[in-house]
Design a protein around this motif. Structure first.
Motif, PDB file in Angstrom:
ATOM      1  N   MET A 110       0.899  -1.164  -0.052  1.00  0.00           N
ATOM      2  CA  MET A 110      -0.147   0.064  -0.016  1.00  0.00           C
ATOM      3  C   MET A 110       0.939   1.099   0.179  1.00  0.00           C
ATOM      4  O   MET A 110       1.828   1.257   0.626  1.00  0.00           O
ATOM      5  CB  MET A 110      -0.930  -0.089   1.106  1.00  0.00           C
ATOM      6  N   THR A 111       0.483   2.099  -0.815  1.00  0.00           N
ATOM      7  CA  THR A 111       1.269   3.398  -1.186  1.00  0.00           C
ATOM      8  C   THR A 111       0.603   4.429  -0.034  1.00  0.00           C
ATOM      9  O   THR A 111      -0.412   4.739  -0.167  1.00  0.00           O
ATOM     10  CB  THR A 111       1.407   4.057  -2.437  1.00  0.00           C
ATOM     11  N   VAL A 112       1.198   4.853   0.879  1.00  0.00           N
ATOM     12  CA  VAL A 112       0.926   5.966   1.664  1.00  0.00           C
ATOM     13  C   VAL A 112       1.174   7.343   1.057  1.00  0.00           C
ATOM     14  O   VAL A 112       2.320   7.621   0.333  1.00  0.00           O
ATOM     15  CB  VAL A 112       1.495   6.197   2.949  1.00  0.00           C
ATOM     16  N   HIS A 113       0.142   8.175   0.603  1.00  0.00           N
ATOM     17  CA  HIS A 113       0.007   9.466   0.199  1.00  0.00           C
ATOM     18  C   HIS A 113      -0.186  10.546   1.487  1.00  0.00           C
ATOM     19  O   HIS A 113      -0.987  10.761   1.876  1.00  0.00           O
ATOM     20  CB  HIS A 113      -0.754   9.660  -0.928  1.00  0.00           C
ATOM     21  N   PRO A 114       1.081  11.201   1.915  1.00  0.00           N
ATOM     22  CA  PRO A 114       0.990  12.023   2.914  1.00  0.00           C
ATOM     23  C   PRO A 114       0.141  13.265   2.479  1.00  0.00           C
ATOM     24  O   PRO A 114      -0.093  13.594   1.589  1.00  0.00           O
ATOM     25  CB  PRO A 114       2.349  12.769   3.131  1.00  0.00           C
ATOM     26  N   PHE A 115      -0.984  13.931   3.757  1.00  0.00           N
ATOM     27  CA  PHE A 115      -1.775  14.696   3.387  1.00  0.00           C
ATOM     28  C   PHE A 115      -1.290  16.103   3.190  1.00  0.00           C
ATOM     29  O   PHE A 115      -0.426  16.491   4.202  1.00  0.00           O
ATOM     30  CB  PHE A 115      -2.971  14.717   4.223  1.00  0.00           C
ATOM     31  N   THR A 116      -1.472  17.134   2.203  1.00  0.00           N
ATOM     32  CA  THR A 116      -1.070  18.240   2.443  1.00  0.00           C
ATOM     33  C   THR A 116      -2.144  19.349   1.871  1.00  0.00           C
ATOM     34  O   THR A 116      -3.013  18.877   1.035  1.00  0.00           O
ATOM     35  CB  THR A 116       0.253  18.794   1.802  1.00  0.00           C
ATOM     36  N   SER A 117      -2.187  20.481   2.332  1.00  0.00           N
ATOM     37  CA  SER A 117      -3.252  21.298   1.880  1.00  0.00           C
ATOM     38  C   SER A 117      -2.693  22.835   2.002  1.00  0.00           C
ATOM     39  O   SER A 117      -1.803  23.094   2.822  1.00  0.00           O
ATOM     40  CB  SER A 117      -4.657  21.311   2.564  1.00  0.00           C
ATOM     41  N   HIS A 118      -2.868  23.490   1.043  1.00  0.00           N
ATOM     42  CA  HIS A 118      -2.266  24.911   0.814  1.00  0.00           C
ATOM     43  C   HIS A 118      -3.219  25.830   0.359  1.00  0.00           C
ATOM     44  O   HIS A 118      -4.040  25.710  -0.460  1.00  0.00           O
ATOM     45  CB  HIS A 118      -0.947  24.724  -0.259  1.00  0.00           C
ATOM     46  N   ALA A 119      -3.621  26.997   1.109  1.00  0.00           N
ATOM     47  CA  ALA A 119      -4.447  27.845   0.754  1.00  0.00           C
ATOM     48  C   ALA A 119      -3.762  29.200   0.625  1.00  0.00           C
ATOM     49  O   ALA A 119      -3.052  29.441   1.609  1.00  0.00           O
ATOM     50  CB  ALA A 119      -5.576  27.808   1.790  1.00  0.00           C
ATOM     51  N   VAL A 120      -4.137  29.984  -0.416  1.00  0.00           N
ATOM     52  CA  VAL A 120      -3.617  31.470  -0.704  1.00  0.00           C
ATOM     53  C   VAL A 120      -4.698  32.222  -1.182  1.00  0.00           C
ATOM     54  O   VAL A 120      -5.344  31.643  -2.088  1.00  0.00           O
ATOM     55  CB  VAL A 120      -2.424  31.397  -1.430  1.00  0.00           C
ATOM     56  N   VAL A 121      -4.886  33.581  -0.748  1.00  0.00           N
ATOM     57  CA  VAL A 121      -5.873  34.424  -1.548  1.00  0.00           C
ATOM     58  C   VAL A 121      -4.834  35.572  -2.173  1.00  0.00           C
ATOM     59  O   VAL A 121      -4.201  36.126  -1.352  1.00  0.00           O
ATOM     60  CB  VAL A 121      -6.892  35.005  -0.583  1.00  0.00           C
ATOM     61  N   ASP A 122      -5.181  35.731  -3.548  1.00  0.00           N
ATOM     62  CA  ASP A 122      -4.279  36.838  -4.250  1.00  0.00           C
ATOM     63  C   ASP A 122      -5.119  37.407  -5.276  1.00  0.00           C
ATOM     64  O   ASP A 122      -5.811  36.484  -5.983  1.00  0.00           O
ATOM     65  CB  ASP A 122      -3.038  36.087  -4.795  1.00  0.00           C
ATOM     66  N   SER A 123      -5.447  38.662  -5.158  1.00  0.00           N
ATOM     67  CA  SER A 123      -6.085  39.466  -6.168  1.00  0.00           C
ATOM     68  C   SER A 123      -7.722  39.086  -6.300  1.00  0.00           C
ATOM     69  O   SER A 123      -7.824  38.823  -7.445  1.00  0.00           O
ATOM     70  CB  SER A 123      -5.454  39.644  -7.405  1.00  0.00           C
ATOM     71  N   GLY A 124      -8.137  38.441  -5.351  1.00  0.00           N
ATOM     72  CA  GLY A 124      -9.362  38.135  -5.150  1.00  0.00           C
ATOM     73  C   GLY A 124      -9.769  36.710  -5.501  1.00  0.00           C
ATOM     74  O   GLY A 124     -10.943  36.288  -5.557  1.00  0.00           O
ATOM     75  N   VAL A 125      -8.490  35.979  -6.037  1.00  0.00           N
ATOM     76  CA  VAL A 125      -8.793  34.610  -6.083  1.00  0.00           C
ATOM     77  C   VAL A 125      -8.276  33.674  -5.157  1.00  0.00           C
ATOM     78  O   VAL A 125      -7.207  34.110  -4.761  1.00  0.00           O
ATOM     79  CB  VAL A 125      -8.158  34.045  -7.839  1.00  0.00           C
ATOM     80  N   ALA A 126      -9.167  32.800  -4.387  1.00  0.00           N
ATOM     81  CA  ALA A 126      -8.537  32.197  -3.516  1.00  0.00           C
ATOM     82  C   ALA A 126      -8.361  30.581  -4.092  1.00  0.00           C
ATOM     83  O   ALA A 126      -8.975  30.346  -4.888  1.00  0.00           O
ATOM     84  CB  ALA A 126      -9.579  31.866  -2.315  1.00  0.00           C
ATOM     85  N   ARG A 127      -7.247  30.177  -3.728  1.00  0.00           N
ATOM     86  CA  ARG A 127      -6.848  28.800  -4.288  1.00  0.00           C
ATOM     87  C   ARG A 127      -6.494  28.049  -3.072  1.00  0.00           C
ATOM     88  O   ARG A 127      -5.661  28.147  -2.397  1.00  0.00           O
ATOM     89  CB  ARG A 127      -5.711  28.973  -5.200  1.00  0.00           C
ATOM     90  N   VAL A 128      -7.129  26.698  -3.153  1.00  0.00           N
ATOM     91  CA  VAL A 128      -6.666  25.659  -2.056  1.00  0.00           C
ATOM     92  C   VAL A 128      -6.546  24.434  -2.667  1.00  0.00           C
ATOM     93  O   VAL A 128      -7.115  23.856  -3.649  1.00  0.00           O
ATOM     94  CB  VAL A 128      -8.233  25.318  -1.133  1.00  0.00           C
ATOM     95  N   THR A 129      -5.166  23.922  -2.699  1.00  0.00           N
ATOM     96  CA  THR A 129      -4.555  23.116  -3.142  1.00  0.00           C
ATOM     97  C   THR A 129      -4.494  21.706  -2.136  1.00  0.00           C
ATOM     98  O   THR A 129      -3.867  22.012  -1.150  1.00  0.00           O
ATOM     99  CB  THR A 129      -3.256  23.129  -3.770  1.00  0.00           C
ATOM    100  N   VAL A 130      -5.134  20.572  -2.398  1.00  0.00           N
ATOM    101  CA  VAL A 130      -5.109  19.539  -1.699  1.00  0.00           C
ATOM    102  C   VAL A 130      -4.393  18.168  -2.492  1.00  0.00           C
ATOM    103  O   VAL A 130      -4.461  18.142  -3.315  1.00  0.00           O
ATOM    104  CB  VAL A 130      -6.741  18.974  -1.411  1.00  0.00           C
ATOM    105  N   SER A 131      -3.827  17.419  -1.396  1.00  0.00           N
ATOM    106  CA  SER A 131      -3.107  16.347  -1.961  1.00  0.00           C
ATOM    107  C   SER A 131      -3.096  15.357  -0.979  1.00  0.00           C
ATOM    108  O   SER A 131      -3.172  15.563   0.289  1.00  0.00           O
ATOM    109  CB  SER A 131      -1.669  16.457  -2.435  1.00  0.00           C
ATOM    110  N   GLY A 132      -2.971  14.006  -1.328  1.00  0.00           N
ATOM    111  CA  GLY A 132      -2.953  12.882  -0.432  1.00  0.00           C
ATOM    112  C   GLY A 132      -4.469  12.221  -0.090  1.00  0.00           C
ATOM    113  O   GLY A 132      -5.165  12.305  -1.220  1.00  0.00           O
TER     114      GLY A 132
END
Length: 141
Positions: free
Chosen positions: A1-23
């Protein structure tokens, strides 16, 4: 079984919010994603971009979080854009009929990701699956 570590990154720039999720987006990690989305929406963006390309697994808690993001953005008048989706979450959305709700203008993301899943049977509309049964969402209606 491959374990994919969880990460999330959130940023708001110029009115656009971006949430990147992995794992894995599951019972343990869903609160982190909900908090990241809430923090972004508190900044009053005009658009929330959710990148799920590297999400390797999504359970019902993760699905609830994604649908909660859709509801939250709708309530505050923010556009939700899903930029990518891993194969298993795409398959989950397709099987539950939630693909169109979450990815209104870009359902091709879910369709293509689900099609690429090993052994996937992608169904659309009232069509039948390879077993001759109607899609799950049609059987539940």
């Amino acid at each position: 079984m491959t374990v994919h570590p969880f990460t999330s990154h959130a940023v708001v720039d110029s009115g656009v919010a971006r949430v990147t999720v992995s794992g894995e987006l599951d019972w343990d990690t869903a609160p982190y994603v909900r908090n990241a989305i809430a923090a972004c929406l508190a900044e009053q963006p005009t658009e929330l971009r959710l990148d799920l390309t590297d999400v390797s697994f999504c359970d019902c808690a993760g699905l609830g979080t994604l649908l909660g993001a859709r509801t939250s953005t709708f309530q505050v008048g923010v556009d939700l854009v899903v930029e990518g989706m891993g194969t298993q979450p795409a398959r989950l959305l397709d099987l539950t009929g939630m693909d169109g709700i979450l990815t209104e203008g870009n359902t091709d993301i879910v369709t293509e990701a689900a099609r690429c899943a090993p052994g996937a049977v992608v169904s659309r509309g009232a069509g039948a699956t390879a077993t001759g049964e109607p899609p799950v969402r049609d059987r539940l209606a």
